[in-house]
Design a protein around this motif. Structure first.
Motif, short mmCIF file in Angstrom:
data_model
loop_
_atom_site.label_atom_id
_atom_site.label_comp_id
_atom_site.label_asym_id
_atom_site.label_seq_id
_atom_site.Cartn_x
_atom_site.Cartn_y
_atom_site.Cartn_z
N LEU A 1 -14.32 -111.94 128.90
CA LEU A 1 -13.07 -112.36 128.36
C LEU A 1 -12.47 -113.39 129.24
N ARG A 2 -12.91 -113.32 130.59
CA ARG A 2 -12.40 -114.32 131.60
C ARG A 2 -12.87 -115.48 131.47
N ALA A 3 -14.16 -115.29 131.38
CA ALA A 3 -15.20 -116.72 130.79
C ALA A 3 -14.70 -117.37 129.72
N ALA A 4 -14.43 -116.52 128.59
CA ALA A 4 -13.75 -117.05 127.30
C ALA A 4 -12.53 -117.96 127.59
N LYS B 1 -9.88 -124.72 128.78
CA LYS B 1 -10.40 -126.28 129.13
C LYS B 1 -10.41 -127.11 127.88
N TYR B 2 -10.70 -126.38 126.86
CA TYR B 2 -10.83 -127.30 125.74
C TYR B 2 -9.29 -127.35 124.84
N GLY B 3 -8.39 -126.89 125.42
CA GLY B 3 -6.97 -127.16 125.06
C GLY B 3 -6.37 -126.21 124.02
N TYR B 4 -6.98 -125.13 123.93
CA TYR B 4 -6.52 -124.21 123.24
C TYR B 4 -5.49 -123.27 123.78
N VAL B 5 -4.25 -123.64 123.53
CA VAL B 5 -3.04 -123.03 124.52
C VAL B 5 -2.69 -121.77 124.05
N ASP B 6 -2.74 -121.24 122.74
CA ASP B 6 -2.37 -120.08 122.47
C ASP B 6 -3.46 -118.77 122.65
N LEU B 7 -4.69 -119.38 122.52
CA LEU B 7 -5.78 -118.23 122.77
C LEU B 7 -5.80 -117.72 123.89
N PRO B 8 -5.70 -118.55 125.27
CA PRO B 8 -5.77 -117.83 126.38
C PRO B 8 -4.68 -116.61 126.56
N ALA B 9 -3.56 -116.67 126.05
CA ALA B 9 -2.54 -115.55 126.15
C ALA B 9 -3.21 -114.19 125.40
N ARG B 10 -3.80 -114.67 124.22
CA ARG B 10 -4.48 -113.29 123.57
C ARG B 10 -5.50 -112.62 124.57
N LEU B 11 -6.34 -113.88 124.84
CA LEU B 11 -7.48 -113.24 125.79
C LEU B 11 -6.90 -112.60 127.09
N ILE B 12 -5.74 -112.94 127.74
CA ILE B 12 -5.34 -112.35 129.00
C ILE B 12 -5.00 -110.92 128.54
N LEU C 1 -6.05 -109.13 126.18
CA LEU C 1 -7.25 -108.17 125.93
C LEU C 1 -8.01 -107.94 127.26
N MET C 2 -7.79 -109.05 128.31
CA MET C 2 -8.46 -108.74 129.50
C MET C 2 -7.69 -107.75 130.40
N ARG C 3 -6.44 -107.57 130.11
CA ARG C 3 -5.59 -106.68 130.99
C ARG C 3 -6.12 -105.11 130.23
N SER C 4 -6.10 -104.99 129.06
CA SER C 4 -6.60 -103.81 128.53
C SER C 4 -7.87 -103.09 129.11
N ALA D 1 -7.42 -109.34 139.39
CA ALA D 1 -7.77 -110.79 138.88
C ALA D 1 -6.96 -111.12 137.68
N VAL D 2 -6.94 -110.09 136.68
CA VAL D 2 -6.15 -110.60 135.51
C VAL D 2 -4.62 -110.75 135.88
N ALA D 3 -4.05 -110.32 136.64
CA ALA D 3 -2.60 -110.91 137.04
C ALA D 3 -2.62 -112.09 137.64
N TYR D 4 -3.89 -112.73 138.40
CA TYR D 4 -3.97 -113.86 139.08
C TYR D 4 -3.87 -114.73 137.78
N VAL D 5 -4.98 -114.54 136.88
CA VAL D 5 -5.07 -115.45 135.78
C VAL D 5 -4.02 -115.83 134.99
N ARG D 6 -3.29 -114.50 134.83
CA ARG D 6 -1.90 -114.77 134.05
C ARG D 6 -1.08 -115.50 134.61
N THR D 7 -0.76 -115.55 135.96
CA THR D 7 0.10 -116.31 136.71
C THR D 7 -0.45 -117.59 136.67
N GLU D 8 -1.79 -117.91 136.78
CA GLU D 8 -2.25 -119.33 136.79
C GLU D 8 -1.87 -120.10 135.64
#
Length: 110
Positions: free
Chosen positions: A22-25, A31-42, A44-47, A60-67
């Motif tokens: 999920l982190r890779a996704a 990178k490809y500009g999907y702004v809403d999708l990372p929020a959902r992926l994060i 799922l990453m947390r779960s 790592a999930v907390a870092y990605v969320r803050t990033e």
């Protein structure tokens, strides 16, 4: 001593791999500009990281969320709901100290 060949991986291993996938996704989606999708992926990453019970994955999930907040510029807190009530401090002061609390007439001694 190496583990036996027929031993199963620990139950947290699939959840850890899912978190990394999920982190890779998330990286590709951002990178490809999907702004809403990372929020959902994060989310799922947390779960998945919680199922893996790995404190490093949770960090790592907390870092990605803050990033994500820094990258998108959403650093201000959200506005308060429109039906929220203001604190009643002034009214409390009037009830305790009297109706002239804070008025210029009370300060002047009139």
């Amino acid at each position: 001593m190496p583990a036996p060949a027929n031993s199963a991986p620990p139950p947290s291993a699939p959840a850890a791999l899912l978190t990394l996938a999920l982190r890779a996704a998330d990286g590709v989606a951002f990178k490809y500009g999907y702004v809403d999708l990372p929020a959902r992926l994060i989310d799922l990453m947390r779960s998945a990281a919680q199922l893996a019970e790995d404190p490093l994955l949770l960090a790592a999930v907390a870092y990605v969320r803050t990033e994500t907040f820094f990258a998108t510029g959403h650093l201000t807190p959200p506005p308060a709901p429109s039906n929220s009530r203001r604190p009643r401090t002034r009214r409390w002061h009037r009830l305790v100290l009297g109706p002239s609390c804070g008025s210029s007439r009370a300060a002047a001694g009139i």
